[in-house]
Design an enzyme around this catalytic site. Sequence first.
Site, mmCIF file in Angstrom:
data_model
loop_
_atom_site.group_PDB
_atom_site.id
_atom_site.type_symbol
_atom_site.label_atom_id
_atom_site.label_comp_id
_atom_site.label_asym_id
_atom_site.label_seq_id
_atom_site.Cartn_x
_atom_site.Cartn_y
_atom_site.Cartn_z
ATOM 1 N N ARG B 301 0.835 -1.206 0.000
ATOM 2 C CA ARG B 301 0.000 0.000 0.000
ATOM 3 C C ARG B 301 0.868 1.254 0.000
ATOM 4 N NH1 ARG B 301 -5.403 -1.958 3.477
ATOM 5 N NH2 ARG B 301 -6.118 -3.187 1.701
ATOM 6 N N TYR B 440 -6.511 0.646 -6.795
ATOM 7 C CA TYR B 440 -5.969 -0.695 -6.524
ATOM 8 C C TYR B 440 -5.219 -0.793 -5.195
ATOM 9 C CZ TYR B 440 -1.675 0.639 -9.331
ATOM 10 O OH TYR B 440 -0.563 1.213 -9.854
ATOM 11 N N GLU B 441 -4.916 -2.004 -4.827
ATOM 12 C CA GLU B 441 -4.298 -2.294 -3.521
ATOM 13 C C GLU B 441 -5.194 -1.822 -2.382
ATOM 14 O OE1 GLU B 441 -1.587 -4.190 -3.881
ATOM 15 O OE2 GLU B 441 -1.735 -4.514 -1.728
ATOM 16 N N GLY B 442 -6.519 -2.003 -2.570
ATOM 17 C CA GLY B 442 -7.502 -1.500 -1.599
ATOM 18 C C GLY B 442 -7.912 -0.094 -1.959
#
Lengths: 592, 592
Positions: B301, B440-442
Site C-alpha cells: 500500500r 488498486y491495492e484497496g
Amino acid sequence: MYKAPVEEIAFTLKHVAGMGEAMSSGLFGDLGEDLVEAILSEAGRFATEEVAPLAEIGDRQGARLVDGEVRLPDGWRDLYRNWIAGGWNGLTAPEAFGGQALPDMLNVAALEMWNSGSMAFALAPTLTMGAIEAVYTHGSAALKETYLEKMVSGEWTGTMNLTEPHAGSDLGALKARAERRPDGSYRIFGQKIFITWGEHDAADNIIHLVLARLPDAPAGTRGISLFLVPKFLVNDDGSLGPRNDLFCHSLEHKLGIHGSPTCTMIYGDGRFGGDKGAIGWVVGEENKGLACMFTMMNNARLAVGMQGVAIAEAATQKALAYAKERTQGRAPGSTGAGMSPIIDHPDIARTLLTMKALTQGSRAISYACAHAIDMSRRAGEASRHWQERAALLTPIAKSFSTDAGVEVASLGIQVHGGMGFIEETGAARYLRDARIAPIYEGTNGIQAIDLVTRKLPLSGGDQVMGFIGELKAIAEAVGRSNLDGFGETAARLAVAIADLDAATAWLLAALADGRAAEALAGATPYQRLFGLVLTGCYLAKGALAEGGDGKGGGRIALCRFAAENLLAETAALRDRVVNGAASLAAARILLA
Amino acid sequence: MYKAPVEEIAFTLKHVAGMGEAMSSGLFGDLGEDLVEAILSEAGRFATEEVAPLAEIGDRQGARLVDGEVRLPDGWRDLYRNWIAGGWNGLTAPEAFGGQALPDMLNVAALEMWNSGSMAFALAPTLTMGAIEAVYTHGSAALKETYLEKMVSGEWTGTMNLTEPHAGSDLGALKARAERRPDGSYRIFGQKIFITWGEHDAADNIIHLVLARLPDAPAGTRGISLFLVPKFLVNDDGSLGPRNDLFCHSLEHKLGIHGSPTCTMIYGDGRFGGDKGAIGWVVGEENKGLACMFTMMNNARLAVGMQGVAIAEAATQKALAYAKERTQGRAPGSTGAGMSPIIDHPDIARTLLTMKALTQGSRAISYACAHAIDMSRRAGEASRHWQERAALLTPIAKSFSTDAGVEVASLGIQVHGGMGFIEETGAARYLRDARIAPIYEGTNGIQAIDLVTRKLPLSGGDQVMGFIGELKAIAEAVGRSNLDGFGETAARLAVAIADLDAATAWLLAALADGRAAEALAGATPYQRLFGLVLTGCYLAKGALAEGGDGKGGGRIALCRFAAENLLAETAALRDRVVNGAASLAAARILLA
C-alpha cells in the site's frame, strides 16, 4: 446506458430556475407546458436512443484526417443528419431564418441531454449556434441573407477561429491577418489551432468565423476584426461555388472528445490555386471583433457549463447503476445472507450523494443563468437587471459546472473500482471528455478573474448584493417551512450565505482600494464559494417546491445532505479569499 | 522532462521523516550519509536519464498480446535489464539471497523516482518486491532456496494474483481452487483478473503468488491459501523446466499505465498438454493465505502511495516549467513590456503552490510511514510501537498520496490550458496513470474503513492519541521559533490539530458505542483530515529544520502557504465526521 432525466430537468426549469414564473407572466409568449414537455421528451428520447449509443464508437475511432478530409466516426454523419432533420439546430434561432425562437432555457436543457449522450457530438451544434448568434447580431443584411438559413437548419455548420499558438486566453496577441479588397471583401491569412469541428463530412458547407487583424489595426485587442470565411464560396443563387483558400492541416490527438475533430486550420496558403488568401467578409465593424465575440460569450460559456452538467449526470447514472448491482463485503447493519450491494456501504453512499448534489446544483445554476439570458431579452425595463444577472452567473455556471463534471466523473470511476479504469466500462471516457471543459472557452481561472473584476462591480456592487439578498430569502423560507426532514439546513444555509456575503464585501473593498493582486489571489476560491452557496440554495428552492409529502424526488433529503455535508467548505473558501493573499505572495519565492 | 529532485528527497528523509535520528542512533547499522547520497543520486540519474525518456513510448504503444505472448513497448526489455543490472531490485532484500538489506526508506525514495520516470514501468519491481517479501517471510526453506535469489536479482519477476471478477475488495468471495497432490505440491485452477505484469518478455521466469481455496477450506477469508506458481517449473539444478499450466488470456485496455501489462490469467486449463492444473506450492500454512497477504500489505500500500507522490512530483515539475515559459496577458503589477509569464498571475501561482504543498506533504507522510516500517524491524522494545505507527500511517499514506496524485495531475493539465488536453504534451498521461492508484491495492474507501475501524483502536486509542500529541509539539515549536515568515502558521496548525483531535475522539467513542455505520459514514473525510494535518505538520517540521536563513528551499514560505490557504478545510472535514452521518442516512432514500 444514459437515460435522459426529463422529469428532473423539467422540474428544475420550472420550479428552480424561473421558467414557471416567466411562463405565467407571459414573457415566453404562447409557450405552454404541453409544448415544453413535448420538446423535452423528444429531445430526451433522441439523446437516449440515438446519440448515446454512438458515443463509444466515436471515442474509439475518433475523427480521422484522410487525404485532407476529415472522416467522422461510423454512423455519426447519419446521426447528425437525423439530428438536424428533427429541427433541433434552430430551437432558439430567429424565426425569420427558419428557427423556432424558443427560450434559451429549453435549448440549454436539450444541450445538456445531447452532451450527456455524447459531448464530442454535441460540440458541432454548440459551435454552430454560437456562429448563428454572432452573424445574426452583428452581420450585414447580405451576410444574414446568404448564410443564416442554412446555418439555422444545420445543413451548414459553424466554427469559431480564435486561438493561435501564442494567443489563447490573451486574444490581443493574435497574428492572423486580413487584407481589404476593393469589392468590399477581405483576404484572410494565418494559422488557427484548436478549431472544434473545423472540418468534417457531415455538412455541405462550413462557415468559419475568424478573428484577424487588418494592416492598420491598433495593437492588442482593439485591433481585432471578425470575419466570416466559408469553406465553399456561395454563388448568388445560393448554390455552392468554388473551394475557398483554407484547409484542415492536422487533427489533435486529445485526452477525450475523440469524435470531435479538433483542427489546425490554415488560411490563405494558396493550396487550391488562384490568388492566395481565404475570401471573407467582416462581421460587424472593423476592429470591433472582440465586441462581437463578447456578445456570444455568455451563451458559449454557458454551453460549456452544460457539458459539465451533462457529464456529471451521465457519470452519476452509470455509477448508481453499478453500485446497485455490484456486491462486495457486508455493509454495517446488513441482515441478508451474502455480500451487500456496494451502495449499502456508507462511503459509497456518501460518494453517490455528493455526485447527485453537485449534478443537480450545477444544473440549477446553469438553468438559472439561461433564465437570466432569456429575461434579458424579454423583460422590458428589467432587461438591464437580467443582463447583469446573466453576466454575473455566467462565470459561475461555466466554472462550477465544469469542475463538477471533472469531479463527478472522477468519483464515478472510483465507485466502479478496478472496472472504472478499464476503457470498455465507459466510466473513464466521462473523465477524459470532461477534462477539457474547465479549460476551453476561457479557463476557469479566467472565469474567476472575470467574476471578480468585471461582474462583482456591476451596478456598483448592487447586482451581486441584491442576488445575495435573494439567497437569504430562500434560507429564511427554509427556516419558516414546517417541512420535515430539513434538519439543520436553514442554519447551514445562513452561515454559508454569510460567508459569501463577507467574501464579496471584502473583494469589493479590495477592488475599490486598487488591491487587484490581493483580490485576484482569492478569485478561484471565491468562485467555488459562490457555486457551493448557489447549490445549497437552489437545492433548497427545489425542496421547498416539491414539499414533504414523501412523493417526488427526495429533494428535501438531498438538500439536507448538501447543507450538512458539503456546505461547511464555505468557511475555508471565505478564509482563503479574505486571508490567503499574504502567504500566497510570500511563497512566490518558490516559483522563481 | 522529469528531473529527479534528489536534494528535496534527501532533505525530507533526513529532517522530516526520521532517517537522521535513526542513523545517528545506529539503528541503520553502518549506513552513512555518503552512501545514502550516492544511492539517491544514482537512482535519480537512472530515473531521469533512462526511465523517463521511455515513458511516452510505453504509453503510446502499450503492452501488446501477440500469439499468447506479451510484448513490452520498444526499449522496455533493455530498460528492465539495465535496471536490474544496477542492483536496484534487491535494495531492501535479505543479504542471504543477494539483497542489500538497506532500510525501506531508501527503497521508497528510489521507488518514487522510478514511478516519476514511468509508473507503468515501476510496477514490475513493485510487484516483485512484494512477492519477495511474502516468500521470504512465509515460504518454506525449499521455496526460498529455489526462488528467492533470482527474484532478488530481478532475473525473475513476481506477481500477486488476488482479484477475480466477483472478488475485488472482498477476497472472501474468491473461487480459484487448489487440490493437494501426494508429493506435497498442489494443482491450481481458476481465473484471475487485473494481474499486473502477469506476463511479459523481460524476465526469464515469472513467479505468481496465487490466492486459492482448498476443497475442505472454511468459507470466507479463513479458507484462503497462498500458492507459489511459477510460469516455468524449476529443475533441481535451478535450470528452467517445462512450462506450467497457466497463461495470459488477455490484456486490459486501460485509461492509463499502458506499458504495464494487466493480464487475465488462466490457471489449469491444460493448454500445454499433460495433466490439468498449474503446479504450485503453499506459502505459509494452508488456509492462512490472508495472513500472508497482510504481512506485505503495509509495504504494497505504501508502494502505491509512492505512485501518487511520484506523479504529483512529475506533474508539478512539468506545470512549473510550462508556467515560467508560457506568456499570456498582463499580471497585476507587471511592469514589463509584453505579456507576462503565466506564473505571475496569482491564480496560476496559487495552483502551483497547492501542487507543491500536496506533493511535499504526501512525500513526507509516505517517507514517515516507511520510517515506521523500518523502525518496527529494528527498534527493539519499541518495535511494537513502530509497528502500530506504520499500521496507522499506511492507509493515510496510500489514500492521501494517491488522491494528491490525481488532484495534482489534474491541476497540472489546467495550468497547461488547451495544450494540457493534447496527448503529446504529456500532462494528460499523468492524470491517466494516476487515476488507478486510489483504486488498486484497496480502494481509498477501503483504506478509510481500515483506518477508522482497525487503526484508530490500536492500543486502545493510545497510538493515535500519542501521535496527535507529537503533532501538537510541532505546532508549539513553530510558535516558539523566532523564524521570520511563519505568519499565522502556529495558530493555524493548532486549530487543525484540534480538529483532528476532536474527530478522532468522536470516532473512538462511536466505535466504542457500537455505532459503526455512523463512524464509517465519516471515514473518508476523516482520512483526508488526517492527511491534511500531517501535511501541515511535516511541512512545518521541514521548515523548522531548514531555518530562516534565506537559503534552501523556501520551506517556511511553503509551510505558511499551506497553513493559511489549505488547512482551513479541516474544520469542514471534522464537521462531516461529527455531524454528517444523520443527513447521509436520511438521504439514502435517493439511492433506493
